[in-house]
Design a protein around this motif. Sequence first.
Motif, PDB file in Angstrom:
ATOM      1  N   ARG A 129       9.354 -10.462   2.468  1.00 11.44           N
ATOM      2  CA  ARG A 129       8.315 -10.130   3.434  1.00 11.44           C
ATOM      3  C   ARG A 129       7.164 -11.109   3.232  1.00 11.44           C
ATOM      4  NH1 ARG A 129       7.199  -3.989   2.802  1.00 11.44           N
ATOM      5  NH2 ARG A 129       7.325  -4.377   0.573  1.00 11.44           N
ATOM      6  N   ASP A 158       4.461 -10.634   9.287  1.00 10.80           N
ATOM      7  CA  ASP A 158       5.156  -9.772  10.242  1.00 10.80           C
ATOM      8  C   ASP A 158       5.279  -8.344   9.731  1.00 10.80           C
ATOM      9  OD1 ASP A 158       5.391 -11.860  11.917  1.00 10.80           O
ATOM     10  OD2 ASP A 158       7.439 -12.373  11.362  1.00 10.80           O
ATOM     11  N   ASP A 159       5.099  -8.147   8.430  1.00 11.52           N
ATOM     12  CA  ASP A 159       5.273  -6.819   7.856  1.00 11.52           C
ATOM     13  C   ASP A 159       3.912  -6.199   7.570  1.00 11.52           C
ATOM     14  OD1 ASP A 159       7.601  -5.375   5.694  1.00 11.52           O
ATOM     15  OD2 ASP A 159       5.502  -4.789   5.774  1.00 11.52           O
ATOM     16  N   GLU A 161       3.012  -3.440   6.178  1.00  7.13           N
ATOM     17  CA  GLU A 161       2.826  -2.864   4.860  1.00  7.13           C
ATOM     18  C   GLU A 161       2.518  -3.959   3.838  1.00  7.13           C
ATOM     19  OE1 GLU A 161       5.700  -0.116   2.235  1.00  7.13           O
ATOM     20  OE2 GLU A 161       6.182  -0.265   4.369  1.00  7.13           O
ATOM     21  N   SER A 182       0.651 -11.594  13.481  1.00  6.99           N
ATOM     22  CA  SER A 182       1.977 -11.903  12.941  1.00  6.99           C
ATOM     23  C   SER A 182       2.021 -13.315  12.360  1.00  6.99           C
ATOM     24  CB  SER A 182       3.016 -11.756  14.035  1.00  6.99           C
ATOM     25  OG  SER A 182       2.890 -12.832  14.928  1.00  6.99           O
TER      26      SER A 182
ATOM     27  N   THR C   3      12.026  -0.024   2.333  1.00  5.86           N
ATOM     28  CA  THR C   3      11.313  -0.266   3.590  1.00  5.86           C
ATOM     29  C   THR C   3      12.293  -0.401   4.735  1.00  5.86           C
ATOM     30  OG1 THR C   3      11.420  -2.588   3.082  1.00  5.86           O
ATOM     31  CG2 THR C   3       9.354  -1.468   2.601  1.00  5.86           C
ATOM     32  N   ASN C   7       9.953   2.194  10.784  1.00  5.89           N
ATOM     33  CA  ASN C   7       9.556   0.938  10.397  1.00  5.89           C
ATOM     34  C   ASN C   7       8.501   0.275  11.220  1.00  5.89           C
ATOM     35  OD1 ASN C   7      10.416  -1.395   8.883  1.00  5.89           O
ATOM     36  ND2 ASN C   7      12.415  -0.433   9.004  1.00  5.89           N
ATOM     37  N   MET C   9       7.988  -2.753  10.786  1.00  8.94           N
ATOM     38  CA  MET C   9       8.412  -4.132  11.027  1.00  8.94           C
ATOM     39  C   MET C   9       8.927  -4.307  12.438  1.00  8.94           C
ATOM     40  SD  MET C   9      10.140  -5.451   7.561  1.00  8.94           S
ATOM     41  CE  MET C   9      10.192  -7.087   8.234  1.00  8.94           C
TER      42      MET C   9
END
Lengths: 461, 461, 461
Positions: A129, A158-159, A161, A182, C3, C7, C9
């Motif tokens: 990630r 992009d993630d 979290e 992103s 993950t 999500n 993502m």
Amino acid sequence: MNTNSSNMMALAPNTSNKRETVCIFGTGDFGRALGHKMIQCGYPVVYGSRSTQISNLIPKDAEVLSHAEAAQKAAIIIIAIQRQHYNFLTPLAEVLRGKVVVDISNNLKLNQYPESNAEYLAQLLPGARVVKAFNTVSAWALQSGALDASRQVFVCGDDMEAKQMVMNIVRALGLTPLDQGSLLAAQEIENYPLQLFPMWKFPVFLSLGLTAFFFLYCLALDVIYTYVYENNNFSFFIAITIPNRICPVMALILLGLVYLPGVLAAIIQLYRGTKYRRFPDWLDKWMLCRKQLGLIALAFASLHAVFTLVSPIRSFVRWRTSKGIIAQALNNKTEPLDLTNAWLSDSYLALGILGFFFFVLVGITSLPSVSNSVNWREFRFVQSKLGYVTLILCTAHTLVYGGKWFLSPSAYRWYLPNIYMLSLVVPCAVLVVKFVLIFPCVDKPLTQIRQGWERNPKYSE
Amino acid sequence: MNTNSSNMMALAPNTSNKRETVCIFGTGDFGRALGHKMIQCGYPVVYGSRSTQISNLIPKDAEVLSHAEAAQKAAIIIIAIQRQHYNFLTPLAEVLRGKVVVDISNNLKLNQYPESNAEYLAQLLPGARVVKAFNTVSAWALQSGALDASRQVFVCGDDMEAKQMVMNIVRALGLTPLDQGSLLAAQEIENYPLQLFPMWKFPVFLSLGLTAFFFLYCLALDVIYTYVYENNNFSFFIAITIPNRICPVMALILLGLVYLPGVLAAIIQLYRGTKYRRFPDWLDKWMLCRKQLGLIALAFASLHAVFTLVSPIRSFVRWRTSKGIIAQALNNKTEPLDLTNAWLSDSYLALGILGFFFFVLVGITSLPSVSNSVNWREFRFVQSKLGYVTLILCTAHTLVYGGKWFLSPSAYRWYLPNIYMLSLVVPCAVLVVKFVLIFPCVDKPLTQIRQGWERNPKYSE
Amino acid sequence: MNTNSSNMMALAPNTSNKRETVCIFGTGDFGRALGHKMIQCGYPVVYGSRSTQISNLIPKDAEVLSHAEAAQKAAIIIIAIQRQHYNFLTPLAEVLRGKVVVDISNNLKLNQYPESNAEYLAQLLPGARVVKAFNTVSAWALQSGALDASRQVFVCGDDMEAKQMVMNIVRALGLTPLDQGSLLAAQEIENYPLQLFPMWKFPVFLSLGLTAFFFLYCLALDVIYTYVYENNNFSFFIAITIPNRICPVMALILLGLVYLPGVLAAIIQLYRGTKYRRFPDWLDKWMLCRKQLGLIALAFASLHAVFTLVSPIRSFVRWRTSKGIIAQALNNKTEPLDLTNAWLSDSYLALGILGFFFFVLVGITSLPSVSNSVNWREFRFVQSKLGYVTLILCTAHTLVYGGKWFLSPSAYRWYLPNIYMLSLVVPCAVLVVKFVLIFPCVDKPLTQIRQGWERNPKYSE
């Protein structure tokens, strides 16, 4: 899209007040500086290095392990190595699967590679990630704590979290994370620290060129001419007198150049009958640097104001004044007040002061924090309405100041006009065209075009 | 409320436009002020109180219940009580499980307790989702709507969802929430409102001390000396003449002190041959308050500019000028223009104006919104390059101004130098050392050191 | 940390660098401008239109389909049509279920409809995830790239994920998204672009009115009176002399009006014995525009400063000065220095300069970026303490300046006082009351009241 089994809480540091371990790949300058700072802020740091021998350059509280071992110890891996060596990470792809991998690299040139370093890294490590961060901070600043400058750290990824985890670290280091969206934003983020006032380049060079030209022009007319024909040595004019002639001229010309492209754009749109065709490239670029032109004009105007106010203190001016008074006293007469003169002098001063006042007002609204707190309508009002008021007042100031000399032949040394006459060309042209443009018969079609109407829809096909 | 199966959407107010009920524990001043404001903004408010008797101080639209009952009615509980009484919450831990508990408390002193109030609360209520917020807003400001000040509310917490709920309330009250990350930030947030310009303390006291010293120095030399030896009563000098002597001196010294620590740091690094050892503490602190020193220097420079410009209006100056002119007229002669004088006068004025201009430029870039919109390279360019240009111009201004008096014995009343000579010590020292530091033979090792190279790696073990 | 089942993502653009398709309903001006910009930034754009004939106004890379078809092609649908036509969307509710629907509409008047357009849209399309955005950007600005103005796009919506998707698009277009919370904020966001300095209206009109009044007052006393009774034509006074009389008067009065409401509020609270009753409406409004009043006062003060500094350059002043000197020279005598005069002149100048200096300081802290970076205590310190110092210095400046004329009958032309005497009424009143308020016997109950104490609790029931 199922969100119910996840939960956001997992990513927050637990309440036991312990910071999670951070792994840094690379023991170069920035890697070490970042490690130092992180240890200082309470993060356990593990270095991943080719040679696991403990180098004494590495902060002494940090562990040094092989890359794979180090990566397994942490959820966040910071890649503090050059892009050219990224390919050594490929064998580690499996270890880094699911980990937060932070790309902090910078390039040496704008758009050096087709894709950004962070995107390249994401391609090399499909399971990781990837988050872009920290590239706008210098190692020296981190080390010395001299962070009065930009504390902003642009973060993208992009993630969500993973981004949150990195942003928490950024905050813990006393910096301000700015979420840029992103990973597509990585290219822009990597270009950012390489710029040196890109929008200012053209306006600054234009101003320097014009200033040099006018300086030589004034030097010829005011110093050399006087020396040759009147045998007066006024060489000290180059300290204050000539700068105070150049500054107002530059301010007025640059202010005219701020409003000229808007007027040109209107003419082009009227001529084409549509707003859906791009302006010529030079006009686009010109429009984008209007703010910079305006601020440089304001700088010249401020210098002009100070140079003018300082004049009664000047040795030369005091000498000239007392010479005049003594001449009158010795002739035993007092000149009466010249009403026309009093009017002219007071009005051009008042016009100049008001023009400068509005100019400063417009300048203040272009401070980022002020322009962010006004809406589009208010910004237009200040920049356009007040801007034109400024232009009108400053042009009038110059006209009243120089009015009586336009027709006097003595004002034309070597048959050249005085520079304030030159300075009036651009602003007067802008004001005349603008005046034409606000006539209803011209304004109406223009407004329609700007609302999307087209005169010859068939043309644009 | 079961949150594990939810779902970010649950936390948003539903589209039926109803605000969720908020519970406030504690009916003290801030609790009431917050309740008033929330009711005004459309939130149903329930107070949790020891005695459920309806006190007339409580907003009349609010319900008052026992703590447990009140907590059950709302998803968000705001704890508006002092930290000392937090332990009464322990029995309520079960009721508050899963609830969003907002800590709004402040301390009386910096770092009063080992852990922040919010973290303490989180320990007392292990199941609650604790969020820190609202502590930077004053009850008086909430009540009176006088929120022109900071509308910023720092919010931190480990639970993203809970934080979002609180941030929505903050926004609904017309305030600006600022996410500060996890609950670890609570300590800093709690310390924030207790500060009163902490970075300004040392620079301000230093300036006041120096100003007082120079005032007495000038008073002795300019007023007392003249009165004693020349029998002139120039007591009115303390209004403008002496301030206008102190201001430029202070500006120059403080500007020198801004660049001195950088030069000292370079010498220390060259001497040690490494950048990985901390600077002495005093140098670190000094470096951190350079911005403040610079801004105070700018303030003195501005005062100097205005005091100078105002001088032709002063009664004393006008009297002195006319005395000079009348003397010439009575002697029936006109002094010719002194070219050297004209040059000196014009050049120190021009140098001063340019120096002040660059000084203001550097000052503008230290406005938060401007320094946030430039990158590190641009900031360095302005603060370092333009800063040194300013220092050089200002030093030159002072040198040219006072040049001719350095060797004149009459300038040394009571064998003491005039204060502008004192003011030159620091800036000249900085400029000389800086000049040495940019020689390649010195600059090259320094650059290497700053890039992480070490002369004696064995030493640092 | 698992993950893969989550999500967040999913909502991020995938790493293949492709932007997701965006659908725009409506081919009006803003729809086309937005489409152009999006295509430029790499988004595939599909237009939903009643007639699927390809109009040549639409960007040529965009597809045009029926509404239903277009909506199916994209996850995000931008509604670029007027609110009046929203009801045609009702049949599409099923197609739009689960989609992100972006409302970009603006109204023509503040609070035109009972609910915001975005909330209305959300009611029409119960299954859609409605986000409000883009309404603060003008089509013209998007088209021309002239976005020096506000790049801020306010975004609100109840669905976090949908909001994130829209914010990513906003960022990709080079604009700055600002999360304003849930859809409840839509009303405010829709009102935002309609405002034209709403807080400035009253202060500006008040200033214009007072300025006009004082202008006529001065015109009568300084120009007409002199012309009628002393037969002097001082008409040119209206350029500088009279403005320079009005500006300081306006500055002082407005500065007084900034601190008057605070003093009135204290009196009202003391009288009522509680802080829990609302102030009268006019006082509330007055308190909210204190910042604007203060800034206008600062503008007048700045003009006064420049007008004053410029005076030695004025033709009239130079004539008057030389007349005085020549008269002395012809009478063969030199007036000695008038010490009282020198003291008075220097002290009112010094007081004025210091007052102006503090005024500018207070003004700088009201720049948004500066006031955001200080805490409540620091802001109070600057705005209240330094503000009162400013008021005291400016009042003293005026008192010292005009002191000797108060008792002189010649100062009362037509039995009217000079305007600077009028200007002293408000600030002196404020200072006297404030002086009373800081006496312990008054200050103590006031502090108690402000901490929530009430004198007659029974009354407020």
